[in-house]
Motif scaffolding. Sequence first.
Motif, mmCIF file in Angstrom:
data_model
loop_
_atom_site.group_PDB
_atom_site.id
_atom_site.type_symbol
_atom_site.label_atom_id
_atom_site.label_comp_id
_atom_site.label_asym_id
_atom_site.label_seq_id
_atom_site.Cartn_x
_atom_site.Cartn_y
_atom_site.Cartn_z
ATOM 1 N N MET A 145 0.760 -1.027 0.147
ATOM 2 C CA MET A 145 0.104 0.038 -0.160
ATOM 3 C C MET A 145 0.975 0.975 -0.052
ATOM 4 N N THR A 146 0.392 2.194 -0.743
ATOM 5 C CA THR A 146 1.285 3.507 -0.414
ATOM 6 C C THR A 146 0.737 4.957 -0.096
ATOM 7 N N ASP A 147 1.663 5.356 0.374
ATOM 8 C CA ASP A 147 0.365 6.680 1.175
ATOM 9 C C ASP A 147 0.439 7.788 0.549
ATOM 10 N N THR A 148 -0.233 7.973 -0.016
ATOM 11 C CA THR A 148 -0.063 9.152 -0.808
ATOM 12 C C THR A 148 -1.156 10.893 0.201
ATOM 13 N N THR A 149 -0.476 10.373 1.621
ATOM 14 C CA THR A 149 -0.994 11.352 2.140
ATOM 15 C C THR A 149 -0.092 12.749 1.895
ATOM 16 N N ALA A 150 0.209 13.974 1.662
ATOM 17 C CA ALA A 150 0.728 14.845 0.991
ATOM 18 C C ALA A 150 1.220 15.508 2.666
ATOM 19 N N ARG A 151 2.758 15.886 2.169
ATOM 20 C CA ARG A 151 3.029 16.774 3.249
ATOM 21 C C ARG A 151 2.987 18.534 3.396
ATOM 22 N N ILE A 152 2.689 18.406 4.883
ATOM 23 C CA ILE A 152 2.207 20.465 5.048
ATOM 24 C C ILE A 152 2.834 20.690 5.863
ATOM 25 N N ARG A 153 3.649 21.863 5.161
ATOM 26 C CA ARG A 153 4.762 22.528 5.879
ATOM 27 C C ARG A 153 4.115 24.105 5.967
ATOM 28 N N GLU A 154 4.547 24.405 7.625
ATOM 29 C CA GLU A 154 3.637 25.476 7.339
ATOM 30 C C GLU A 154 5.046 26.670 7.388
ATOM 31 N N LEU A 155 4.814 27.760 7.021
ATOM 32 C CA LEU A 155 5.839 29.252 6.404
ATOM 33 C C LEU A 155 5.577 30.456 6.974
ATOM 34 N N ASN A 156 5.540 31.113 7.623
ATOM 35 C CA ASN A 156 5.451 32.451 7.680
ATOM 36 C C ASN A 156 5.944 33.835 6.114
ATOM 37 N N LEU A 157 4.472 34.377 6.346
ATOM 38 C CA LEU A 157 4.851 35.442 5.076
ATOM 39 C C LEU A 157 4.726 37.056 5.650
ATOM 40 N N TYR A 158 5.522 37.838 5.063
ATOM 41 C CA TYR A 158 4.973 38.841 5.577
ATOM 42 C C TYR A 158 3.918 39.646 4.450
ATOM 43 N N ARG A 159 2.487 40.508 5.322
ATOM 44 C CA ARG A 159 1.472 40.811 4.434
ATOM 45 C C ARG A 159 1.386 40.660 3.154
ATOM 46 N N GLN A 160 2.963 41.635 2.111
ATOM 47 C CA GLN A 160 2.145 42.293 1.070
ATOM 48 C C GLN A 160 3.139 40.332 0.151
ATOM 49 N N TYR A 161 3.068 40.300 0.553
ATOM 50 C CA TYR A 161 3.680 38.683 0.018
ATOM 51 C C TYR A 161 2.269 37.483 -0.053
ATOM 52 N N PHE A 162 1.652 37.880 1.359
ATOM 53 C CA PHE A 162 0.931 36.786 1.792
ATOM 54 C C PHE A 162 -0.331 36.964 0.676
ATOM 55 N N ASP A 163 -0.441 39.012 0.697
ATOM 56 C CA ASP A 163 -1.847 38.715 -0.420
ATOM 57 C C ASP A 163 -1.666 38.691 -1.780
ATOM 58 N N LEU A 164 -0.317 38.096 -2.253
ATOM 59 C CA LEU A 164 0.002 38.070 -3.035
ATOM 60 C C LEU A 164 -0.791 36.701 -3.486
ATOM 61 N N VAL A 165 0.409 35.557 -2.521
ATOM 62 C CA VAL A 165 -0.406 34.177 -2.610
ATOM 63 C C VAL A 165 -1.644 34.394 -2.388
ATOM 64 N N ALA A 166 -2.325 34.927 -1.459
ATOM 65 C CA ALA A 166 -4.349 34.571 -0.767
ATOM 66 C C ALA A 166 -4.021 34.727 -2.863
ATOM 67 N N ALA A 167 -4.102 35.879 -2.946
ATOM 68 C CA ALA A 167 -4.495 36.400 -4.933
ATOM 69 C C ALA A 167 -4.517 35.210 -5.288
ATOM 70 N N GLY A 168 -2.901 34.760 -5.702
ATOM 71 C CA GLY A 168 -3.104 33.897 -6.718
ATOM 72 C C GLY A 168 -2.534 34.618 -8.072
ATOM 73 N N THR A 169 -1.812 35.540 -7.579
ATOM 74 C CA THR A 169 -0.936 35.819 -8.311
ATOM 75 C C THR A 169 0.464 36.213 -8.132
ATOM 76 N N LYS A 170 1.174 35.473 -6.996
ATOM 77 C CA LYS A 170 2.356 35.195 -6.442
ATOM 78 C C LYS A 170 2.488 33.697 -7.137
ATOM 79 N N THR A 171 3.463 33.455 -7.723
ATOM 80 C CA THR A 171 2.934 32.052 -7.947
ATOM 81 C C THR A 171 4.545 31.247 -7.664
ATOM 82 N N ILE A 172 5.604 31.561 -7.374
ATOM 83 C CA ILE A 172 6.982 31.319 -6.467
ATOM 84 C C ILE A 172 7.219 31.707 -5.665
ATOM 85 N N GLU A 173 7.758 30.944 -4.583
ATOM 86 C CA GLU A 173 8.218 31.528 -3.280
ATOM 87 C C GLU A 173 9.593 31.493 -3.822
#
Length: 115
Positions: free
Chosen positions: A1-29
């Motif tokens: 049996m293969t485990d297909t559960t994605a690993r979840i990492r938590e990373l902090n972002l400053y507001r200006q970058y967080f808003d771009l990620v949340a809007a989907g316009t920042k696609t490279i971190e």
Amino acid sequence: MTDTTARIRELNLYRQYFDLVAAGTKTIEVRVKYPHLVGLAAGDVIRFRMKGTDETCEVDVKRVTAYPDFDGEGPASVNPTATRKQQLANMRAIYPSGKEALGALAIEIKRVAAS
């Protein structure tokens, strides 16, 4: 049996970058190639936390590419509101002097729809 559960990492972002990620316009971190990020891979999930708050958004990792410095990816995907020169100055202001020498990871991301 293969485990297909994605690993979840938590990373902090400053507001200006967080808003771009949340809007989907920042696609490279871009991050310093710290040891705790070396195993990050396509298929993982990153939960970005707006620095200093409980506000979060999740993204799927599509690609991870290592570079010798912060200048590996163009500004349109890393920060569409900045020129290349501004983008590099911003990253160098965030990370302490000398960290860029560890190398950089360009993490291609896609915003996960909020539920």
